[in-house]
Design a protein around this motif. Structure first.
Motif, PDB file in Angstrom:
ATOM      1  N   LEU A  34       0.837  -1.196   0.000  1.00 12.91           N
ATOM      2  CA  LEU A  34       0.000   0.000   0.000  1.00 12.91           C
ATOM      3  C   LEU A  34       0.875   1.249   0.000  1.00 12.91           C
ATOM      4  CD1 LEU A  34      -2.840  -1.006   2.468  1.00 12.91           C
ATOM      5  CD2 LEU A  34      -3.051  -0.548   0.044  1.00 12.91           C
ATOM      6  N   PRO A  35       0.427   2.319  -0.634  1.00 10.57           N
ATOM      7  CA  PRO A  35      -0.914   2.560  -1.132  1.00 10.57           C
ATOM      8  C   PRO A  35      -1.211   1.945  -2.500  1.00 10.57           C
ATOM      9  CG  PRO A  35       0.350   4.588  -1.242  1.00 10.57           C
ATOM     10  CD  PRO A  35       1.225   3.551  -0.588  1.00 10.57           C
ATOM     11  N   GLY A  36      -0.237   1.461  -3.274  1.00  8.42           N
ATOM     12  CA  GLY A  36      -0.518   0.786  -4.531  1.00  8.42           C
ATOM     13  C   GLY A  36       0.201   1.404  -5.703  1.00  8.42           C
ATOM     14  N   GLU A  37      -0.317   1.150  -6.887  1.00  8.72           N
ATOM     15  CA  GLU A  37       0.299   1.687  -8.097  1.00  8.72           C
ATOM     16  C   GLU A  37      -0.771   2.204  -9.039  1.00  8.72           C
ATOM     17  OE1 GLU A  37       1.035  -2.155 -10.877  1.00  8.72           O
ATOM     18  OE2 GLU A  37       2.224  -2.126  -9.043  1.00  8.72           O
ATOM     19  N   LYS A  38      -0.346   3.098  -9.917  1.00  3.89           N
ATOM     20  CA  LYS A  38      -1.254   3.664 -10.904  1.00  3.89           C
ATOM     21  C   LYS A  38      -0.695   3.351 -12.283  1.00  3.89           C
ATOM     22  CE  LYS A  38      -3.088   7.581 -10.122  1.00  3.89           C
ATOM     23  NZ  LYS A  38      -3.379   8.984  -9.882  1.00  3.89           N
ATOM     24  N   ALA A  39      -1.521   2.762 -13.129  1.00  2.00           N
ATOM     25  CA  ALA A  39      -1.104   2.454 -14.495  1.00  2.00           C
ATOM     26  C   ALA A  39      -0.967   3.754 -15.284  1.00  2.00           C
ATOM     27  CB  ALA A  39      -2.129   1.540 -15.165  1.00  2.00           C
ATOM     28  N   LEU A  40       0.024   3.781 -16.139  1.00  5.84           N
ATOM     29  CA  LEU A  40       0.225   4.929 -17.016  1.00  5.84           C
ATOM     30  C   LEU A  40       0.072   4.485 -18.460  1.00  5.84           C
ATOM     31  CD1 LEU A  40       3.347   6.541 -15.312  1.00  5.84           C
ATOM     32  CD2 LEU A  40       0.956   7.241 -15.105  1.00  5.84           C
ATOM     33  N   ALA A  41      -0.672   5.252 -19.238  1.00  4.53           N
ATOM     34  CA  ALA A  41      -0.864   4.956 -20.655  1.00  4.53           C
ATOM     35  C   ALA A  41       0.065   5.884 -21.446  1.00  4.53           C
ATOM     36  CB  ALA A  41      -2.307   5.189 -21.063  1.00  4.53           C
ATOM     37  N   GLU A  42       0.871   5.299 -22.282  1.00  4.68           N
ATOM     38  CA  GLU A  42       1.816   6.092 -23.062  1.00  4.68           C
ATOM     39  C   GLU A  42       1.104   6.874 -24.161  1.00  4.68           C
ATOM     40  OE1 GLU A  42       5.732   5.638 -25.882  1.00  4.68           O
ATOM     41  OE2 GLU A  42       5.348   4.067 -24.412  1.00  4.68           O
ATOM     42  N   VAL A  43       1.437   8.138 -24.291  1.00  2.00           N
ATOM     43  CA  VAL A  43       0.857   9.001 -25.320  1.00  2.00           C
ATOM     44  C   VAL A  43       1.962   9.732 -26.093  1.00  2.00           C
ATOM     45  CG1 VAL A  43      -1.374   9.296 -24.167  1.00  2.00           C
ATOM     46  CG2 VAL A  43       0.503  10.878 -23.651  1.00  2.00           C
ATOM     47  N   THR A  44       3.124   9.101 -26.190  1.00  2.00           N
ATOM     48  CA  THR A  44       4.241   9.694 -26.923  1.00  2.00           C
ATOM     49  C   THR A  44       3.882   9.807 -28.402  1.00  2.00           C
ATOM     50  OG1 THR A  44       5.727   8.593 -25.368  1.00  2.00           O
ATOM     51  CG2 THR A  44       6.724   9.490 -27.377  1.00  2.00           C
ATOM     52  N   ALA A  45       4.226  10.940 -28.998  1.00  2.00           N
ATOM     53  CA  ALA A  45       3.922  11.172 -30.414  1.00  2.00           C
ATOM     54  C   ALA A  45       5.192  11.608 -31.145  1.00  2.00           C
ATOM     55  CB  ALA A  45       2.849  12.252 -30.541  1.00  2.00           C
ATOM     56  N   PHE A  46       5.115  11.610 -32.467  1.00  2.00           N
ATOM     57  CA  PHE A  46       6.249  12.094 -33.258  1.00  2.00           C
ATOM     58  C   PHE A  46       6.618  13.507 -32.813  1.00  2.00           C
ATOM     59  CE2 PHE A  46       4.366   9.097 -36.488  1.00  2.00           C
ATOM     60  CZ  PHE A  46       5.370   8.148 -36.365  1.00  2.00           C
ATOM     61  N   GLY A  47       7.894  13.764 -32.738  1.00  2.00           N
ATOM     62  CA  GLY A  47       8.382  15.074 -32.335  1.00  2.00           C
ATOM     63  C   GLY A  47       8.671  15.189 -30.846  1.00  2.00           C
ATOM     64  N   ASP A  48       8.144  14.256 -30.021  1.00  2.00           N
ATOM     65  CA  ASP A  48       8.450  14.279 -28.588  1.00  2.00           C
ATOM     66  C   ASP A  48       9.897  13.838 -28.372  1.00  2.00           C
ATOM     67  OD1 ASP A  48       5.930  15.115 -27.797  1.00  2.00           O
ATOM     68  OD2 ASP A  48       5.185  13.068 -27.485  1.00  2.00           O
ATOM     69  N   SER A  49      10.558  14.438 -27.409  1.00  2.00           N
ATOM     70  CA  SER A  49      11.946  14.093 -27.106  1.00  2.00           C
ATOM     71  C   SER A  49      12.044  13.024 -26.020  1.00  2.00           C
ATOM     72  CB  SER A  49      12.708  15.337 -26.639  1.00  2.00           C
ATOM     73  OG  SER A  49      12.772  16.279 -27.685  1.00  2.00           O
ATOM     74  N   GLY A  50      10.957  12.714 -25.403  1.00  2.00           N
ATOM     75  CA  GLY A  50      10.926  11.694 -24.356  1.00  2.00           C
ATOM     76  C   GLY A  50       9.545  11.074 -24.285  1.00  2.00           C
ATOM     77  N   THR A  51       9.449  10.012 -23.527  1.00  2.00           N
ATOM     78  CA  THR A  51       8.185   9.319 -23.363  1.00  2.00           C
ATOM     79  C   THR A  51       7.209  10.185 -22.577  1.00  2.00           C
ATOM     80  OG1 THR A  51       9.374   7.216 -23.301  1.00  2.00           O
ATOM     81  CG2 THR A  51       7.117   7.199 -22.480  1.00  2.00           C
ATOM     82  N   ARG A  52       5.953  10.219 -23.030  1.00  2.00           N
ATOM     83  CA  ARG A  52       4.899  10.970 -22.347  1.00  2.00           C
ATOM     84  C   ARG A  52       3.799  10.000 -21.934  1.00  2.00           C
ATOM     85  NH1 ARG A  52       4.434  16.768 -23.990  1.00  2.00           N
ATOM     86  NH2 ARG A  52       2.263  16.347 -23.510  1.00  2.00           N
TER      87      ARG A  52
END
Length: 144
Positions: A34-52
């Motif tokens: 606890l308290p746990g974890e939160k899933a993250l959905a990747e939304v990286t697009a062309f032109g991004d310099s890092g993972t979003r």
């Protein structure tokens, strides 16, 4: 600083009859997850310099383990085994990593016991462990 010792930890879970929390702290020697974890959905697009990412669903599995006791209605075997076999309703839980005095931090929620295991070895105590899957989200509050 307000450091706390683990010896004061409190863990309560619905008894096998449902509706009333039973303090099983005297049988438990470890609680984690606890308290746990939160899933993250990747939304990286062309032109991004890092993972979003954007936040997604919350998930928590609580692992508890300790000293096995078969005492009817009060021991962890009676409580966790009954909840493990439960198929129709969730159980409530409360976890106080620093104890349960007024104002102490409390994590609470609804859960399912997804795994219950008894372990015995020739030179050791009989132990138990349980995996508790949170149903929904964990609420952070304080003991009153």
């Amino acid at each position: 600083m307000a450091f706390k010792h683990g010896k004061n930890t409190v863990f309560k879970i619905d008894d096998s009859g449902g509706g009333s929390l039973t303090d099983v702290s005297q049988y438990i020697d470890n609680v984690s997850g606890l308290p746990g974890e939160k899933a993250l959905a990747e939304v990286t697009a062309f032109g991004d310099s890092g993972t979003r990412n954007i936040p997604g669903l919350f998930n928590a599995t609580v692992e508890v383990s300790g000293h096995w006791d078969p005492t009817a209605s009060t021991g962890p075997d009676a409580i966790f085994n009954a909840l493990f076999e439960e198929e129709t309703s969730t159980a409530s839980f409360e976890y106080g990593p620093g104890g349960s005095t007024t104002g102490a931090v409390k994590y609470s929620g609804e859960c399912w016991v997804s795994n219950y295991t008894i372990t015995s070895a020739v030179a050791e105590k009989v132990s138990f462990s349980a995996s508790i899957q949170v149903d929904g989200v964990v609420t952070r509050g304080t003991f009153a």
